[in-house]
Design an enzyme around this catalytic site. Sequence first.
Site: not given
Length: 919
Positions: A182, A281, A312, A316, A346
Amino acid sequence: MPATRRTARVRRVAAVTVTALAAALLPPLAARADTPPAPPSDAKLAKTAARHDLTREQFYFSCRTLRQRGRRERPRRLTGTRLTTGYDPTDKGFYQGGDLKGLTEKLDYIKGLGTTSIWMAPIFKNQPVQGTGKDASAGYHGYWITDFTQVDPHFGTNKDLKNLISKAHAKGMKVFFDVITNHTADVVDYEEKSYDYLSKGAFPYLTKDGQPFDDADYADGERRFPRVDSGSFPRTPTVPTAKKNLKVPSWLNDPAMYHNRGDSTWAGESATYGDFNGLDDLWTERPEVVGGMEKIYQRWVEDFAIDGFRIDTVKHVDMEFWTQWATALDAYAAKKGRDDFFMFGEVYSADTSVTAPYVTQGRLDSTLDFPFQDAARAYASQGGSARKLAAVFGDDYKYTTDKANAYEQVTFLGNHDMGRIGTFLKQDAPEAGDAELLKKDRLANELMFLSRGNPVIYYGDEQGFTGAGGDKDARQPMFASRTADYLDDDQLGTDRTHAEAAYDTSAPLYRQISALAELRKANPALADGVQTERYAADGAGIYAFSRTDAKTGTEYVVAFNNAGTEPSAAFATGSAGMTFRGLYGTDATVKSGADSKVTVTVPARSAVVLKAAGRLAAPAAEPTISLHAPDPGATGTVELSADVAGGQLNRVVFAAQTGDGKWRTLGTADHAPYKVTHTVDADTPAGTALRYKAVVVDSAGRTASGRLHHRHPARRGGAHRRLPGPRGRPLQARRRELRRLGPVRLGRPRRREAHHLARHPPLHRPGRLRAFAYVKLKPGASTVGFLVIDKDGNKDVAADRTIDVTETGEVWIEQGEEQLVTERPEYPAQDTTKAVLHYKRADGNYDGWGLHVWGDAANPTDWAKPLQPVRTDPYGAVFEVPLTDGASSLSYMVHKGDEKDLPTDQAWTSRPTATRCGC
């Protein structure tokens, strides 16, 4: 790093558009005149595996490495001050000194718990420190990566890592990496020195030629991604000269590989496009990023013989990324002989409708089971209803695919972000003594180990670690600590403090976990046997299910009790006249009656396991099946179900075909209700055939099948297409009565444009006293005529308004005023004396719900006397919280008595700081 707020530099762009519905995952093939492929045979579907990959694992999650080697001194590889190296064993936000060699030395300790897989927090090279002053913190957690090819020098070397993996494998344990796709460390800055998030609707990406586009249209990798340059972004990215080549691999140093939209607000679009507290990001919709991340992690698979990944911040990142990345990694691992390579993500949500799509659509093998964690805490720690557990397990069908199911879910009780189970126990019963807390902790472990899924022990939980909260407060070292914040933490089952090392294999929780692991190993059905719910108390009390070994036909009855009393419950089993003998938690023997029911008694806050003395009886009647398809026209995630009669230990395999495409196996359901999900594209053409087939297989191998199909109906109101939004300043409508605002009609009126009101662009409402709208203009447009009208077509003013777009791309208007204002008016100053929180409940019932506040609240509340709503509005309840002067954050919890809306503390902050991201 404390963020300095900056003002956006915005180009004047006249083109404005509206965002419509998004495209779904896989476009179906429209029906053709050709004969569609025949469905798979009953025999072929019947051979579909009921279990996939890892369903009998037991993870040990190590965040800070377990052991500090040698004396208490900085690692030899590091030189400089704490703000240079990140090493300070007295500060919980800095490196403490553990390394890979120390972890290697403790492999026998880990193995003694029954561990089969070690999950390590990220060990790649990190930016040592981010932030300044009191906001300075180190990258000890591993989530601020600068070099994806090297082990961080705080932890050791690549050679140390290979040695650890080799020795773990020799002891029969797998090793999993914690990986990030991410974001990277915070290196990219913005020229504007402004970090507020800028949305895609208001500030679309621009091609190198200045044309707006929606990157989501290219995220599936099927179309060539538009060429961009530094002017293509809402924020203008810049990299300090000293850090231009900091990241490895080198493609990560290109600012065009990042979203560049400002800081995430943790909600809506910004949750996937925004920077997490300044962390860069990645633009995961770009094929270069997808391919680059594939190559990064393929190297670790090949060179280090890694067994799998914990991934992770999965929610997102766009779903299309996961579909491509996970598929590529699976294929690569299989090519290297790793058919059992396992990836779990996650997805931080207690809602199965949020977590499951990353398995069914994103093609991951599993997710971290946050829904289970939430229900397990409610049951074991808070004395909640067993029905909440039943609801979580009742949604297991949502994880079923051709290569995965809920038996692979990775279950846990606490972690490095939210906090430890020991912390929750103390929070939920602040007056309870050590013995009571220990008993509840045991019950939580029993619930996790005896139900479906792969349990995780978060390092230190086996030693009774607690802590003041989540994040840094949940990351105590196992070796003796010098951090003051840790030294006063209680540890359950012992008088030891964190001033001493904690590797006690005789600790009560260590011994219990080891015993549960042995129980599962000796009775594999307790790990991945068919889980069939038998009883769920409506409130505190017994929760029971059967675990049945499909190969041997042996049934186990598992029952839990979270009450302080010793209740009994009567419920059905799989056999009549069967004797069940106590295997764990009881010496009792019970026998099922002619109706197959048993009566089981469970001690207070305990669990029992009883094992059947014989096999399930052979099924007399052959199975039959009746298939139920989704409603015609349903799109998105739809449900397919089957009713089955006869047979015994039945499992149902489902398959689907869209149009004339290939038949796809949807997965296997091994207990009633027999259900799976199917993703139907929102853009499925009218008339497309949707065909379904299901085969039931009983324990004797006998089969029966059912088929059905329907045609996808035409969509009412026509098709929608995702369109790019504008970039530039919008037409702003400053209103005294925002609720009366309706559509805005923009553009030069033409006689043939008899638009319905519903097709006019609606006003968006981003802030105080203003709303705005966009519409795409013709090339070379010079003027724009527009009307503001309400839902009934009534004009705001009688006269038509006109904008000269050669002079300005932004005007302000006020209700009832014909004049256009081209200079930004003064807006009311924000009220900094109070925080306003809006709270919505699905049932609309706010009776008894209040707000517990602390932190910078002017009047912190007592738990028993929470703040009450000042009013309700169309959204929900409204709380107003007076703040202290200069307030920068507010901590809060919405609750009703001891029932919490969310299990963890919530916080609002007026500005982000450079602590680690929410991972």
